[in-house]
Design a protein around this motif. Structure first.
Motif, PDB file in Angstrom:
ATOM      1  N   UNK A 160       0.829  -1.202   0.000  1.00 31.13           N
ATOM      2  CA  UNK A 160       0.000   0.000   0.000  1.00 31.13           C
ATOM      3  C   UNK A 160       0.865   1.254   0.000  1.00 31.13           C
ATOM      4  N   UNK A 161       0.298   2.335  -0.519  1.00 28.37           N
ATOM      5  CA  UNK A 161       0.977   3.632  -0.586  1.00 28.37           C
ATOM      6  C   UNK A 161       0.195   4.603   0.295  1.00 28.37           C
ATOM      7  N   UNK A 162       0.833   5.043   1.388  1.00 24.02           N
ATOM      8  CA  UNK A 162       0.174   5.875   2.390  1.00 24.02           C
ATOM      9  C   UNK A 162       0.963   7.179   2.478  1.00 24.02           C
ATOM     10  N   UNK A 163       0.388   8.284   2.010  1.00 24.67           N
ATOM     11  CA  UNK A 163       1.191   9.503   1.874  1.00 24.67           C
ATOM     12  C   UNK A 163       0.381  10.757   2.175  1.00 24.67           C
ATOM     13  N   UNK A 164       1.058  11.734   2.809  1.00 25.95           N
ATOM     14  CA  UNK A 164       0.534  13.090   2.997  1.00 25.95           C
ATOM     15  C   UNK A 164      -0.761  13.113   3.821  1.00 25.95           C
ATOM     16  N   UNK A 165      -0.900  12.153   4.728  1.00 25.65           N
ATOM     17  CA  UNK A 165      -2.031  12.150   5.642  1.00 25.65           C
ATOM     18  C   UNK A 165      -1.633  12.830   6.946  1.00 25.65           C
ATOM     19  N   UNK A 166      -2.592  13.485   7.591  1.00 25.48           N
ATOM     20  CA  UNK A 166      -2.387  14.102   8.893  1.00 25.48           C
ATOM     21  C   UNK A 166      -3.284  13.399   9.901  1.00 25.48           C
ATOM     22  N   UNK A 167      -2.673  12.863  10.963  1.00 27.88           N
ATOM     23  CA  UNK A 167      -3.387  12.061  11.959  1.00 27.88           C
ATOM     24  C   UNK A 167      -3.204  12.728  13.317  1.00 27.88           C
ATOM     25  N   UNK A 168      -4.311  13.157  13.920  1.00 24.53           N
ATOM     26  CA  UNK A 168      -4.247  13.871  15.195  1.00 24.53           C
ATOM     27  C   UNK A 168      -5.108  13.191  16.259  1.00 24.53           C
ATOM     28  N   UNK A 169      -4.591  13.175  17.495  1.00 22.95           N
ATOM     29  CA  UNK A 169      -5.374  12.847  18.692  1.00 22.95           C
ATOM     30  C   UNK A 169      -6.053  11.489  18.623  1.00 22.95           C
ATOM     31  N   UNK A 170      -5.327  10.482  18.117  1.00 19.45           N
ATOM     32  CA  UNK A 170      -5.877   9.126  18.118  1.00 19.45           C
ATOM     33  C   UNK A 170      -5.953   8.600  19.551  1.00 19.45           C
ATOM     34  N   UNK A 171      -6.967   7.774  19.822  1.00 17.21           N
ATOM     35  CA  UNK A 171      -7.127   7.238  21.163  1.00 17.21           C
ATOM     36  C   UNK A 171      -6.143   6.148  21.507  1.00 17.21           C
ATOM     37  N   UNK A 172      -5.526   5.542  20.515  1.00 14.08           N
ATOM     38  CA  UNK A 172      -4.494   4.530  20.726  1.00 14.08           C
ATOM     39  C   UNK A 172      -3.293   4.945  19.874  1.00 14.08           C
ATOM     40  N   UNK A 173      -2.842   4.111  18.953  1.00 15.36           N
ATOM     41  CA  UNK A 173      -1.722   4.503  18.094  1.00 15.36           C
ATOM     42  C   UNK A 173      -2.187   5.408  16.947  1.00 15.36           C
ATOM     43  N   UNK A 179       1.231  -5.176   7.782  1.00 19.10           N
ATOM     44  CA  UNK A 179       1.485  -5.727   6.455  1.00 19.10           C
ATOM     45  C   UNK A 179       2.941  -5.572   6.052  1.00 19.10           C
ATOM     46  N   UNK A 180       3.265  -6.088   4.862  1.00 23.02           N
ATOM     47  CA  UNK A 180       4.644  -6.044   4.362  1.00 23.02           C
ATOM     48  C   UNK A 180       4.721  -5.184   3.106  1.00 23.02           C
ATOM     49  N   UNK A 181       5.896  -4.627   2.886  1.00 18.59           N
ATOM     50  CA  UNK A 181       6.228  -3.899   1.656  1.00 18.59           C
ATOM     51  C   UNK A 181       5.290  -2.730   1.383  1.00 18.59           C
ATOM     52  N   UNK A 182       4.882  -2.055   2.437  1.00 23.55           N
ATOM     53  CA  UNK A 182       4.112  -0.827   2.287  1.00 23.55           C
ATOM     54  C   UNK A 182       5.061   0.370   2.227  1.00 23.55           C
ATOM     55  N   UNK A 183       4.630   1.422   1.550  1.00 23.95           N
ATOM     56  CA  UNK A 183       5.389   2.673   1.483  1.00 23.95           C
ATOM     57  C   UNK A 183       4.602   3.735   2.218  1.00 23.95           C
ATOM     58  N   UNK A 184       5.196   4.275   3.296  1.00 26.76           N
ATOM     59  CA  UNK A 184       4.544   5.275   4.141  1.00 26.76           C
ATOM     60  C   UNK A 184       5.444   6.505   4.136  1.00 26.76           C
ATOM     61  N   UNK A 185       4.978   7.577   3.506  1.00 23.69           N
ATOM     62  CA  UNK A 185       5.857   8.716   3.243  1.00 23.69           C
ATOM     63  C   UNK A 185       5.116  10.034   3.460  1.00 23.69           C
ATOM     64  N   UNK A 186       5.785  10.966   4.133  1.00 24.10           N
ATOM     65  CA  UNK A 186       5.336  12.350   4.284  1.00 24.10           C
ATOM     66  C   UNK A 186       3.987  12.461   5.011  1.00 24.10           C
TER      67      UNK A 186
END
Length: 320
Positions: A160-173, A179-186
């Motif tokens: 999967x390609x996961x990019x340019x997301x903004x994640x705030x104030x999650x209750x856990x992580x 998974x394997x071979x994912x690209x998580x960038x910016x």
């Protein structure tokens, strides 16, 4: 109005490269619909479906897509459903808001789905669940509700390609990657009630992300053969980057891990071996900037390569 995170200049260039285009046909949308062709939301929608295993809307690929046109889907009722499920393969969801659902977005089945430009407010469980392969999740904005929500993005699929997301104030992580071979960038992850990121899968690429002010550790690494580089990890309550038991053969380079509560980079298991920890900058952390619990005082054990790091304090002293 969509949060500005949804409109970085590079977003549209990325979408063009992925061959993605906006839907143009307009169809009436009602709660419980299964969308099998291009559709456009024309008004805010409130759905009361008391089943946390169902979805207020389902986009079924390969023909289904939903352009939300800036409108909102809100889940209500005693036991809220999930927001929008993408099933089949190559479904598309874009440009709107999802409020108060169980899991706000679930990507499943054959994968190759695309989600971009979505604001997610106060999910009861996870904001985005990626349970399939080869999806693109780009330019979304999630805000949790402290302990009343769960993770920002769960990645259980591969490639999967996961990019340019903004994640705030999650209750856990803020983000969990199994998974394997994912690209998580910016991506930017701030204010989680637990760790910013937990990276358990193998062969993942985690590059140029910003991990700030999470209650526990910034990045927890428990997988193998991952690339973790050019990330900024600052102000987290515990350590900046933690290599825990079974983390092996990972490459950590050119990260900045500063002003965290305990350690900048922390090796915490005797079976944490074969990792390359080079050219990182770690300063101002609460206990030690670099800390390898199982290395000898003269660095003669050499389970991991430490080289070229900038640090104000180390244990043992031979680390650099």
């Amino acid at each position: 109005m969509l949060h500005p995170i949804n409109y970085p200049k590079t977003l549209y260039a990325t979408l063009i490269l992925l061959g993605i285009s906006l839907s143009s046909n307009i169809s009436a949308i009602e709660c419980g619909d299964i969308i099998t062709e291009p559709a456009t939301l024309t008004e805010d929608l409130t759905c009361s479906i008391d089943d946390p295993n169902s979805a207020a809307l389902t986009i079924q690929g390969p023909g289904g897509s939903l352009y939300m046109a800036g409108f909102a889907l809100t889940c209500s009722g005693l036991d809220q459903s999930n927001g929008i499920a993408l099933t089949g393969s190559s479904g598309e969801l874009s440009t709107g808001t999802i409020n108060g659902c169980n899991d706000a977005i679930v990507l499943s089945d054959g994968g190759f789905h695309t989600v971009y430009g979505i604001n997610i407010f106060f999910p009861l469980d996870d904001a985005i669940v990626v349970s399939s392969n080869s999806n693109a999740v780009i330019g979304n904005y999630t805000v949790g509700d402290g302990s009343d929500s769960d993770d920002g993005i769960d990645i259980n699929g591969n490639y999967n390609y996961i990019s340019q997301n903004s994640i705030e104030s999650s209750g856990d992580e803020g983000m969990e990657i199994f998974g394997v071979s994912n690209t998580i960038i910016e991506n930017t992850i701030t204010g989680s009630d637990s760790d910013g990121v937990e990276l358990y899968g193998n062969y993942n690429i985690f590059v140029s992300n910003t991990i700030l002010n999470n209650d526990s550790t910034g990045i927890v690494i428990g997988g193998s053969s991952c690339t973790v580089s050019n990330n900024t990890v600052t102000g987290n309550g515990s350590s900046g980057i933690l290599l825990q038991s079974l983390a092996s053969n990972n490459g950590l380079s050119q990260n900045t891990s500063s002003n965290n509560g305990a350690y900048g980079i922390y090796v915490a298991g005797i079976d944490v071996i074969g990792n390359s920890i080079v050219f990182n900058t770690t300063t101002g952390n609460g206990i030690f900037d670099l800390f390898d619990l199982f290395e000898a005082e003269d660095c003669s054990i050499n389970n991991n390569l430490w080289s070229g790091n900038i640090a104000g304090s180390t244990y043992p002293n031979c680390l650099d």
